[in-house]
Design a protein around this motif. Sequence first.
Motif, short mmCIF file in Angstrom:
data_model
loop_
_atom_site.label_atom_id
_atom_site.label_comp_id
_atom_site.label_asym_id
_atom_site.label_seq_id
_atom_site.Cartn_x
_atom_site.Cartn_y
_atom_site.Cartn_z
N GLY A 221 -3.56 -12.53 4.08
CA GLY A 221 -4.45 -13.45 3.37
C GLY A 221 -3.78 -14.36 2.37
N PRO A 222 -4.59 -15.20 1.71
CA PRO A 222 -4.05 -16.29 0.90
C PRO A 222 -3.59 -15.89 -0.50
CG PRO A 222 -6.45 -16.39 0.92
CD PRO A 222 -6.05 -15.26 1.85
N ARG A 223 -3.93 -14.70 -0.96
CA ARG A 223 -3.48 -14.30 -2.30
C ARG A 223 -2.18 -13.51 -2.20
NH1 ARG A 223 -8.73 -14.54 -1.85
NH2 ARG A 223 -8.67 -12.61 -0.68
N ILE A 224 -1.39 -13.56 -3.28
CA ILE A 224 -0.14 -12.81 -3.31
C ILE A 224 -0.46 -11.37 -3.70
CG2 ILE A 224 2.14 -12.64 -4.38
CD1 ILE A 224 1.93 -15.22 -2.99
N LEU A 225 -0.25 -10.44 -2.79
CA LEU A 225 -0.53 -9.05 -3.11
C LEU A 225 0.71 -8.39 -3.70
CD1 LEU A 225 -2.50 -7.89 0.06
CD2 LEU A 225 -3.34 -9.03 -2.00
N THR A 229 -0.32 -2.82 -3.39
CA THR A 229 -1.59 -3.25 -2.79
C THR A 229 -1.40 -3.54 -1.31
OG1 THR A 229 -1.94 -4.41 -4.90
CG2 THR A 229 -3.56 -4.78 -3.15
N VAL A 232 -1.34 -0.31 0.85
CA VAL A 232 -2.65 0.29 1.10
C VAL A 232 -3.46 -0.61 2.04
CG1 VAL A 232 -4.79 1.10 0.05
CG2 VAL A 232 -2.62 1.47 -1.11
N VAL A 237 -6.08 -1.44 7.35
CA VAL A 237 -6.47 -2.28 8.47
C VAL A 237 -5.92 -1.70 9.79
CG1 VAL A 237 -6.34 -4.60 9.44
CG2 VAL A 237 -6.61 -4.31 6.98
N PRO B 82 -13.90 -16.02 -1.91
CA PRO B 82 -14.86 -15.17 -1.19
C PRO B 82 -15.99 -14.74 -2.12
CG PRO B 82 -12.61 -14.41 -0.82
CD PRO B 82 -12.54 -15.46 -1.88
N GLU B 101 -7.43 -4.14 -10.95
CA GLU B 101 -6.27 -4.93 -10.52
C GLU B 101 -6.32 -5.22 -9.02
OE1 GLU B 101 -2.11 -3.92 -11.80
OE2 GLU B 101 -1.78 -3.67 -9.65
N LYS B 102 -6.52 -4.15 -8.24
CA LYS B 102 -6.45 -4.32 -6.79
C LYS B 102 -7.62 -5.16 -6.26
CE LYS B 102 -2.78 -1.96 -6.71
NZ LYS B 102 -1.66 -2.76 -7.26
N GLU B 105 -6.85 -8.78 -6.74
CA GLU B 105 -5.88 -9.26 -5.73
C GLU B 105 -6.53 -9.43 -4.36
OE1 GLU B 105 -2.01 -7.21 -5.56
OE2 GLU B 105 -2.67 -6.14 -7.34
N LEU B 106 -7.51 -8.57 -4.08
CA LEU B 106 -8.14 -8.58 -2.76
C LEU B 106 -9.30 -9.56 -2.70
CD1 LEU B 106 -7.90 -4.75 -2.08
CD2 LEU B 106 -6.57 -6.56 -0.97
N GLY B 107 -9.52 -10.34 -3.76
CA GLY B 107 -10.45 -11.46 -3.68
C GLY B 107 -11.89 -11.16 -4.05
N CYS B 140 -1.63 -13.08 -8.82
CA CYS B 140 -1.82 -13.16 -7.36
C CYS B 140 -2.16 -14.57 -6.89
CB CYS B 140 -2.88 -12.17 -6.90
SG CYS B 140 -4.58 -12.66 -7.19
N VAL B 232 -9.83 0.06 -2.24
CA VAL B 232 -8.82 -0.85 -1.68
C VAL B 232 -8.94 -0.91 -0.17
CG1 VAL B 232 -6.36 -1.32 -1.49
CG2 VAL B 232 -7.29 -0.42 -3.62
N SER B 236 -9.90 -4.31 1.97
CA SER B 236 -8.89 -4.84 2.89
C SER B 236 -9.46 -5.04 4.29
CB SER B 236 -7.69 -3.89 2.96
OG SER B 236 -7.11 -3.71 1.68
N GLN B 239 -11.97 -7.99 4.23
CA GLN B 239 -11.30 -9.29 4.19
C GLN B 239 -10.62 -9.62 5.51
OE1 GLN B 239 -12.11 -11.39 2.19
NE2 GLN B 239 -11.55 -11.08 0.05
N TRP B 245 -8.97 -13.48 5.09
CA TRP B 245 -7.69 -13.14 5.72
C TRP B 245 -7.69 -13.55 7.19
CZ3 TRP B 245 -5.90 -7.54 4.03
CH2 TRP B 245 -5.87 -7.48 2.63
#
Lengths: 256, 256
Positions: A221-225, A229, A232, A237, B82, B101-102, B105-107, B140, B232, B236, B239, B245
């Motif tokens: 995806g578009p964010r920097i993990l 993160t 996991v 997935v 999102p 935090e996570k 990052e995961l939107g 992120c 998380v 994931s 997304q 993603w």
Amino acid sequence: MDEKEAGAARLHVAGDLTIGAEVALDEGQAHYLRNVLRLTPGARVALFNGRDGEAAAELQTLGKKSGSARVLSQTRPQTPEPDLWLLFAPLKRARVDFIAEKATELGVSRLAPVITRRTQGGRVPTDRLAAIAVEAAEQCERLSIPEVAEPVSLVDLPADWPAERRLIICDETGGGGPIASVLADLAPGPLAVLIGPEGGFAPGELETLTDIPLVTRVSLGPRILRADTAAVAVLSVVQSLLGDWRSLLPRSSQPS
Amino acid sequence: MDEKEAGAARLHVAGDLTIGAEVALDEGQAHYLRNVLRLTPGARVALFNGRDGEAAAELQTLGKKSGSARVLSQTRPQTPEPDLWLLFAPLKRARVDFIAEKATELGVSRLAPVITRRTQGGRVPTDRLAAIAVEAAEQCERLSIPEVAEPVSLVDLPADWPAERRLIICDETGGGGPIASVLADLAPGPLAVLIGPEGGFAPGELETLTDIPLVTRVSLGPRILRADTAAVAVLSVVQSLLGDWRSLLPRSSQPS
């Protein structure tokens, strides 16, 4: 182990789980059962060893340095666990501990530290990671413990790589396709996922992996993990699309 | 902020990012730029405010209590993020900080603490979670900050629930289908995911949510995941299958 609930004692042991066998408990386990859970001989515990499924057992002895439990019955048969490796660059303590815990919960069979050009930190604490993996396996009701491998350099990976195992690389440089659509096209087989260090792989560094026959690059995806993160995320997935999250397995040890 | 790399200063600010505008930096930002990154006036930083995309700016002043930066140019336009809520039961400090935090990052667009019958711990530190979300968003490369909602009780959720938003419940009691196949059948629309507390929902507790029109229960595989792992994991998978993603977006702020 402070987050475990009383009564939920589940321990990884070395001994065989033959019915009637008396299985040795080590000093840490004896301490935990006696001083944290405040159990006494006669109490029930669950045992697993990675070979014989899960067994109900009764505490026999509980001393300061050791203890023992007698196996009463098998409560779950041994079932195959996913064949999924996680390759990760070592990180600072809290984040690498986190990866060991989470990867165990997510069903990884092998935790393999990989030294990259931008890897931070010194010695990889494989003993501590192995202890975290044992505790996480006890907590998440796994029947096995992931192996913690000795660190290897990224450049040395291709030399010993098993040809049939696909390496999935989380490529923050944009070289990979969207993970769900990429995974949908893969043939079944053993998998490994590789997470880069904080700051990413060095330019050209992934080119050293071209001798590995099956390599797939994916994007998360578009964010920097952060690296932890990403670990996991990719394992979740992979398990949901290719692994053992696809079917509903009965959990015979589920609280009733 | 000790893990940020020097030169990667990216700050969330309140002021408008009009070209030429002088934007105020707060005490924490001034301290970070001066004492951690050791920057001086004239240095470049990146700014975002959740409305005006991302801008390149030049440090103008840098004092002990405050600072300022002048906007030079827009480097990324504001793009929609999102629309994904995370509802979670508060946990011990390290694990709830980790979730904030996570999830950022995961939107996630909204972090919503939910009090369940088995929720542990007292007051929910919404201020601390908001600060963690800001730092994670800076790191992120998000263009927005997730909102941190005030805690609500699970039983009060249906009263204010927006009818068009689907609630995905991670149901450790086995009431849900495999997440990938369940998500594949969903119509597009705004989503929320709900994670239970350590120890799971109390018996019958999820029945209080039946007044929410769109509810989907999912399973996250055969192992018992800790609540923070489940958060998380489900974000994931959501997304990757339904969120941002799925396509490869250019990252104009990517290091070149």
